[in-house]
Write an enzyme that holds these catalytic residues in place. Structure first.
Site, PDB file in Angstrom:
ATOM      1  N   ARG A   1       0.848  -1.193   0.000  1.00 42.42           N
ATOM      2  CA  ARG A   1       0.000   0.000   0.000  1.00 42.42           C
ATOM      3  C   ARG A   1       0.883   1.242   0.000  1.00 42.42           C
ATOM      4  O   ARG A   1       1.857   1.326   0.749  1.00 42.42           O
ATOM      5  CB  ARG A   1      -0.930   0.017   1.215  1.00 42.42           C
ATOM      6  CG  ARG A   1      -2.012  -1.049   1.135  1.00 42.42           C
ATOM      7  CD  ARG A   1      -2.945  -1.027   2.318  1.00 42.42           C
ATOM      8  NE  ARG A   1      -3.854  -2.178   2.287  1.00 42.42           N
ATOM      9  CZ  ARG A   1      -4.627  -2.551   3.299  1.00 42.42           C
ATOM     10  NH1 ARG A   1      -4.609  -1.869   4.420  1.00 42.42           N
ATOM     11  NH2 ARG A   1      -5.412  -3.599   3.187  1.00 42.42           N
TER      12      ARG A   1
ATOM     13  N   ARG B   1       2.570   1.445  10.442  1.00 45.68           N
ATOM     14  CA  ARG B   1       2.057   1.812   9.121  1.00 45.68           C
ATOM     15  C   ARG B   1       3.205   1.769   8.125  1.00 45.68           C
ATOM     16  O   ARG B   1       4.060   2.656   8.104  1.00 45.68           O
ATOM     17  CB  ARG B   1       1.420   3.205   9.159  1.00 45.68           C
ATOM     18  CG  ARG B   1       0.643   3.560   7.905  1.00 45.68           C
ATOM     19  CD  ARG B   1       0.007   4.940   8.034  1.00 45.68           C
ATOM     20  NE  ARG B   1      -0.957   4.976   9.112  1.00 45.68           N
ATOM     21  CZ  ARG B   1      -2.216   4.553   9.042  1.00 45.68           C
ATOM     22  NH1 ARG B   1      -2.670   4.043   7.907  1.00 45.68           N
ATOM     23  NH2 ARG B   1      -3.029   4.629  10.078  1.00 45.68           N
TER      24      ARG B   1
ATOM     25  N   GLU C   1      -6.230  -0.607  15.557  1.00 43.73           N
ATOM     26  CA  GLU C   1      -6.804  -1.582  14.630  1.00 43.73           C
ATOM     27  C   GLU C   1      -5.768  -2.586  14.125  1.00 43.73           C
ATOM     28  O   GLU C   1      -4.695  -2.213  13.672  1.00 43.73           O
ATOM     29  CB  GLU C   1      -7.424  -0.871  13.425  1.00 43.73           C
ATOM     30  CG  GLU C   1      -8.107  -1.830  12.457  1.00 43.73           C
ATOM     31  CD  GLU C   1      -8.556  -1.158  11.170  1.00 43.73           C
ATOM     32  OE1 GLU C   1      -8.815  -1.899  10.200  1.00 43.73           O
ATOM     33  OE2 GLU C   1      -8.631   0.081  11.134  1.00 43.73           O
TER      34      GLU C   1
ATOM     35  N   SER D   1      -9.987  -6.335  10.361  1.00 45.52           N
ATOM     36  CA  SER D   1     -11.210  -5.743   9.830  1.00 45.52           C
ATOM     37  C   SER D   1     -12.044  -6.845   9.188  1.00 45.52           C
ATOM     38  O   SER D   1     -11.544  -7.607   8.363  1.00 45.52           O
ATOM     39  CB  SER D   1     -10.857  -4.668   8.791  1.00 45.52           C
ATOM     40  OG  SER D   1     -12.018  -4.143   8.187  1.00 45.52           O
TER      41      SER D   1
ATOM     42  N   ARG E   1       2.228  -5.330  11.887  1.00 45.12           N
ATOM     43  CA  ARG E   1       1.410  -4.623  12.879  1.00 45.12           C
ATOM     44  C   ARG E   1       1.159  -5.472  14.110  1.00 45.12           C
ATOM     45  O   ARG E   1       1.202  -4.967  15.248  1.00 45.12           O
ATOM     46  CB  ARG E   1       0.085  -4.172  12.247  1.00 45.12           C
ATOM     47  CG  ARG E   1      -0.725  -3.283  13.164  1.00 45.12           C
ATOM     48  CD  ARG E   1      -1.902  -2.640  12.456  1.00 45.12           C
ATOM     49  NE  ARG E   1      -1.473  -1.634  11.496  1.00 45.12           N
ATOM     50  CZ  ARG E   1      -2.308  -0.776  10.898  1.00 45.12           C
ATOM     51  NH1 ARG E   1      -3.613  -0.828  11.167  1.00 45.12           N
ATOM     52  NH2 ARG E   1      -1.849   0.115  10.034  1.00 45.12           N
TER      53      ARG E   1
END
Length: 416
Positions: free
Chosen positions: A253, A268, A342, A345, A382
């Protein structure tokens, strides 16, 4: 892609969903274009029928050649008009968001999410706690300087016990969901545009996606893309459903627009590795709701096995993506951030991806668009942030969670 018949019959529900998701799309223009496109199609069909009749007369030696020529010219004009209407209609349709589940709360961002439950108690430290980056650098678990010289910002290399810990937690997650009946898959991560459109990432997430322009290909941000796209343009038998996949892949990403946001450490980054759960099931809200909570339960079971405190929240409308009908976020406690952040998801898409990817199944004489769902089983690095920070010791070592020790050759503590 949204069901056009639903937009025709219940435009207000679609408008409410767009407003709630903060999506700007002109539903009234779409409905008008749909009407124009249908009228143009009817007109074109009428012209073609007339031309066929006239052509038979000409072929039988009758008159009408001039009329046939005029009809041919008129048909070409009508075809262009139809293509123009249909092209604009398809563009608008690609921007229409899915409707929302009734329980989704109204809101703008994650501060408006509705907390459902918590598991575990955040640890109280009797020594000065350190963040994951300081711990991992000190223990030789990560290298930043070298990779950032040749790969740029947010690059990293997991080294030694850091690499082993990532492999351990990914394998643990994979083994957990495979034991629940999921089929492991290592899908392609370089895909054509249609795969990203079919799963709903395009056109909206282009700026987040790395492109390989020489080949007109893209790097995926989740194996969900490949897992769903494997069945695009296919008609499944009803007996095949549900299909449950566990995809293992690197993910990419660009993190466009996130300069300075979460820039310290490994929370991130541009490249990460994920085990993703994907389900393709019957077009039945009861069935897909059951699958949704099964996926969510798998993610929670993995975190509970790791003994990591976490909470589950129902995402508000502004946090629910274009194709999502329902989304839960799972947030894991991260001591250095002094908050839940987070890590997972879980999303129900209804037939949004099924329509865009043209995934159908036979039920009797009918061909029905399938429902799809997805949920993170685990994403690294993460998850390493949470593991290292929650399992740190006063002497700077890190205890290996018990469930990961078999994957770490019995190692119990990471030390210098």
């Amino acid at each position: 892609m949204m069901n056009l018949e639903l937009i025709r019959t219940n435009p207000d529900a679609v408008k409410r969903a767009a407003a709630a998701k903060r999506v700007s799309v002109d539903i009234d223009e779409l409905i008008e274009l749909d009407q124009k496109s249908r009228r143009a199609t009817e007109h074109l069909d009428g012209l073609r029928h007339t031309l066929k009749t006239v052509s038979r007369q000409v072929g039988a030696g009758g008159e009408g050649r001039e009329q046939a020529k005029a009809l041919g010219d008129e048909i070409r004009v009508a075809e262009l008009e139809q293509r123009n209407h249909r092209g604009r209609l398809d563009t608008l349709l690609s921007q229409v968001p899915n409707i929302l589940a009734p329980e989704v709360p109204e809101g703008d961002d994650d501060s408006d999410n509705l907390e459902i439950r918590r598991w575990g108690t955040p640890r109280s430290f009797d020594f000065p706690k350190r963040d994951h980056l300081e711990l991992m650098l000190d223990l030789g678990m990560v290298n930043l300087d070298g990779p950032r010289q040749f790969a740029g910002a947010r690059s990293y290399a997991l080294t030694g016990p850091g690499a082993m810990l990532e492999l351990a937690v990914l394998r643990y997650a994979m083994d957990t969901v495979v034991a629940k009946g999921f089929t492991p898959v290592i899908p392609p991560v370089i895909v054509r545009e249609q795969a990203l459109f079919g799963t709903g990432f395009f056109p909206g997430s282009r700026e987040e996606t790395y492109q390989l322009p020489a080949d007109d290909l893209y790097l995926v941000g989740t194996s969900e893309v490949g897992l769903v796209a494997m069945h695009s343009d296919s008609i499944l038998s009803e007996e095949q459903l549900p299909i449950r996949y566990a995809g293992w892949s690197p993910c990419f990403r660009r993190e466009a627009g996130s300069a300075g946001r979460d820039s310290r450490g490994l929370y991130r980054v541009h490249q990460f590795t994920k085990v993703e759960q994907v389900v393709i099931c019957h077009n039945d809200p009861v069935v897909s709701e059951r699958e949704h909570y099964g996926l969510l339960g798998n993610a929670e079971a993995i975190l509970q096995g790791l003994d990591l405190p976490h909470r589950v929240a129902l995402a508000c409308s502004g946090e629910t993506g274009l194709g999502q009908y329902r989304k839960h976020e799972v947030e894991t406690w991260m001591p250095s951030r002094d908050s839940y952040s987070e890590t997972h998801s879980c999303s129900t898409m209804l037939d949004f991806q099924g329509r865009r990817s043209r995934i159908r199944y036979r039920s009797g004489k009918d061909k029905i668009f399938a429902h799809t769902l997805n949920n993170t089983a685990v994403a690294s690095p993460r998850i390493l942030v949470a593991i290292v920070e929650n399992y740190q010791n006063a002497d700077g070592t890190v205890t290996v969670p018990e469930v990961l020790r078999p994957y770490m050759y019995g190692l119990e503590v990471i030390s210098k």
